[in-house]
Scaffold this motif. Sequence first.
Motif, PDB file in Angstrom:
ATOM      1  N   VAL A 283       0.841  -1.207   0.000  1.00 41.14           N
ATOM      2  CA  VAL A 283       0.000   0.000   0.000  1.00 41.14           C
ATOM      3  C   VAL A 283       0.876   1.257   0.000  1.00 41.14           C
ATOM      4  N   LEU A 284       1.854   1.282   0.885  1.00 39.85           N
ATOM      5  CA  LEU A 284       2.713   2.477   0.972  1.00 39.85           C
ATOM      6  C   LEU A 284       3.499   2.675  -0.326  1.00 39.85           C
ATOM      7  N   ALA A 285       4.001   1.555  -0.874  1.00 42.53           N
ATOM      8  CA  ALA A 285       4.788   1.662  -2.106  1.00 42.53           C
ATOM      9  C   ALA A 285       3.943   2.261  -3.226  1.00 42.53           C
ATOM     10  N   SER A 286       2.690   1.803  -3.356  1.00 42.98           N
ATOM     11  CA  SER A 286       1.899   2.364  -4.462  1.00 42.98           C
ATOM     12  C   SER A 286       1.521   3.816  -4.188  1.00 42.98           C
ATOM     13  N   MET A 287       1.289   4.159  -2.945  1.00 41.31           N
ATOM     14  CA  MET A 287       0.995   5.575  -2.639  1.00 41.31           C
ATOM     15  C   MET A 287       2.187   6.460  -3.006  1.00 41.31           C
ATOM     16  N   LEU A 288       3.383   5.965  -2.679  1.00 41.24           N
ATOM     17  CA  LEU A 288       4.581   6.770  -2.981  1.00 41.24           C
ATOM     18  C   LEU A 288       4.786   6.888  -4.498  1.00 41.24           C
ATOM     19  N   ARG A 289       4.515   5.801  -5.199  1.00 47.70           N
ATOM     20  CA  ARG A 289       4.636   5.846  -6.666  1.00 47.70           C
ATOM     21  C   ARG A 289       3.661   6.860  -7.245  1.00 47.70           C
ATOM     22  N   MET A 290       2.433   6.825  -6.733  1.00 47.50           N
ATOM     23  CA  MET A 290       1.418   7.751  -7.236  1.00 47.50           C
ATOM     24  C   MET A 290       1.811   9.200  -6.984  1.00 47.50           C
ATOM     25  N   ARG A 291       2.253   9.435  -5.768  1.00 47.27           N
ATOM     26  CA  ARG A 291       2.678  10.795  -5.412  1.00 47.27           C
ATOM     27  C   ARG A 291       3.796  11.280  -6.333  1.00 47.27           C
TER      28      ARG A 291
ATOM     29  N   THR B  29       8.227  13.591 -10.194  1.00 53.16           N
ATOM     30  CA  THR B  29       9.605  13.293  -9.781  1.00 53.16           C
ATOM     31  C   THR B  29       9.936  11.833 -10.097  1.00 53.16           C
ATOM     32  N   GLU B  30      11.213  11.605 -10.213  1.00 51.10           N
ATOM     33  CA  GLU B  30      11.658  10.259 -10.531  1.00 51.10           C
ATOM     34  C   GLU B  30      11.865   9.501  -9.225  1.00 51.10           C
ATOM     35  N   LEU B  31      11.146   8.400  -9.050  1.00 50.72           N
ATOM     36  CA  LEU B  31      11.335   7.612  -7.822  1.00 50.72           C
ATOM     37  C   LEU B  31      11.095   6.132  -8.125  1.00 50.72           C
ATOM     38  N   ASP B  32      12.173   5.363  -7.981  1.00 51.96           N
ATOM     39  CA  ASP B  32      12.096   3.927  -8.226  1.00 51.96           C
ATOM     40  C   ASP B  32      11.824   3.244  -6.888  1.00 51.96           C
ATOM     41  N   ILE B  33      10.642   2.653  -6.752  1.00 54.53           N
ATOM     42  CA  ILE B  33      10.267   2.045  -5.470  1.00 54.53           C
ATOM     43  C   ILE B  33      10.308   0.535  -5.589  1.00 54.53           C
ATOM     44  N   ARG B  34      11.026  -0.100  -4.682  1.00 49.60           N
ATOM     45  CA  ARG B  34      11.034  -1.562  -4.654  1.00 49.60           C
ATOM     46  C   ARG B  34      10.443  -2.029  -3.329  1.00 49.60           C
TER      47      ARG B  34
END
Lengths: 323, 230
Positions: free
Chosen positions: B44-52, B58-63
């Motif tokens: 959940v947190l990872a997808s929220m951060l990706r959406m934001r 901004t460029e943000l690669d979330i694993r």
Amino acid sequence: MDMKSGSNLEKMLAAGHFAVTAELGPPKSADAKAVSKKCRYLKGIVEAANITDNQTAIVRMSSIAGGVLALKRGVEPVVQMTCRDRNRLAMQSDILGAHALGVRNLLCLSGDHQKFGNHPTAKNVFDIDSIQLIQMVKEMRDDRLFMCGEEIRNTPKAPIVEPRMFIGAAANPFADPFAFRVVRLAKKVEAGADFIQTQCIYDMDRFREWMRQVVDRGLHERTAILAGVTPLKSAGMARYMRDNVPGLSVPDSVVERIAGAKKGSDEGIAFCVEQIEELKEMEGIAGVHLMAIEWEQKVEQILEATGLLPRPKVEADEAPEEG
Amino acid sequence: MIVAERKPLDEIQQSLEGCKSVLVAGCGTCVTVCMAGGEKEVGVLASMLRMRAKMDGTELDIREATVQRQCDREYVEQLAELGEECDAILSMGCGVGVNYATEVLKTVRVIPALNTRFYGANVDEGVWSERCGGCGECIVASTEGICPIARCSKSILNGPCGGSQDGTCEVDPEIACVWQLIYDRMDSLGRLDKLEEILAPKDWSKGRDGGPGTTSREDAAAIDRGEASE
Ligand code: SF4
């Protein structure tokens, strides 16, 4: 027997007089004159005045400093000390300092939670509780020892100079569980409370019932119980006390009486005077603790009306031996 | 268990400033049970951060990765490979996990995503409540299994204070006065006389006030070394 502290309050109680204490809240500033002004209202008409310790967790001038200022203005202080803001080190050092500065009465309290005050994000201490604080002050006075067991002397050859306090504690007959309130009082007496000041009384029926339990246990013979009263200034104040102050019981009939009067403040004083008259006759009551909150100028009028003025004078050598 | 809550998203985002790649790392133990930092919450947190990040351009690669425990070396080391490729690990473990991952993984930054609250029990659906203060010297034998250190707002050992009313604490009518609970329990067990005794001041040095705690067990060390235990 020698006096425990030699305070005026102790002498009055030892002489068997009905004692009167008042409350003197120190200012929320460094203004010494604010203390002097309140002292002018109280000097000579009460045995001692409680100097509150950051009451309701709002920062004010320290109770010891306020107490020393009061002493200089001719009012004997009962310095209040809460467990909220100090650990056992700070408490003991403050008690040494208070004695050195002439303070002889100390009231030991838990303290209102910081949530109620103006620094709700503060860390609280509560290293020891009020009953353990009473024990500690008594051990310092009677056993001449710090809490850790060391003697109260500067060096091994120096004389022991212990702080000698007349030890007070609070009791709240209006908190719950009711059946336990007298037990908690007994614990405070056992711990060493020489005198007790109660929460302010509006619910006289419940107070009378509590006092009956106190007398049944004989606690009034082991400690001096000063009944707390606070004159109501207005119906608004009565409602506020009823609805917002934890551990206080204000019957609706009292609120209605003040609300129905032509002048609420006059009625508040009349009610307070009636309460004191009743308390003077009640078995086990050794005096009153008259907390006229930010209304110190009314103390004289109330005491006058109850025949408690002028105050009797006692000297150390007049006090009878304790039997 | 250790009970934690996720930090507000804004705060998390702020603490990730400057990071281009982040490993959101969950923990499979306490925080999974209290639904703050397990595999599901990581997702959940990872997808929220990706959406934001997308919204902000901004460029943000979330694993994502979740290990069994962030307080055990063998599991924390599992985060090394993925973590070292990232600018930071966003730990959804409790504070212990954040600290231990920092210590074990050394070269990579570890940023907390949770606020660690207390030791508590799951008292109702979705409700956790504090039950132990971790004070280092348990005293609840004197209070019949109910802890005033953790549960009294003033940690009073000889309560209740004068603010107890109708079973609630002066601090908040939503909080039960633990001394009322202790009283009722003593009463039901016929042990009210025990409450007449004064409990002595507590030795706080056994807990956090004695400095950071350490405990060691020779028998456990022996098992780790593969020696037979008796
Ligand atoms: S009301 Fe009860 S729980 Fe609250 S501070 Fe007082 S004793 Fe502790």
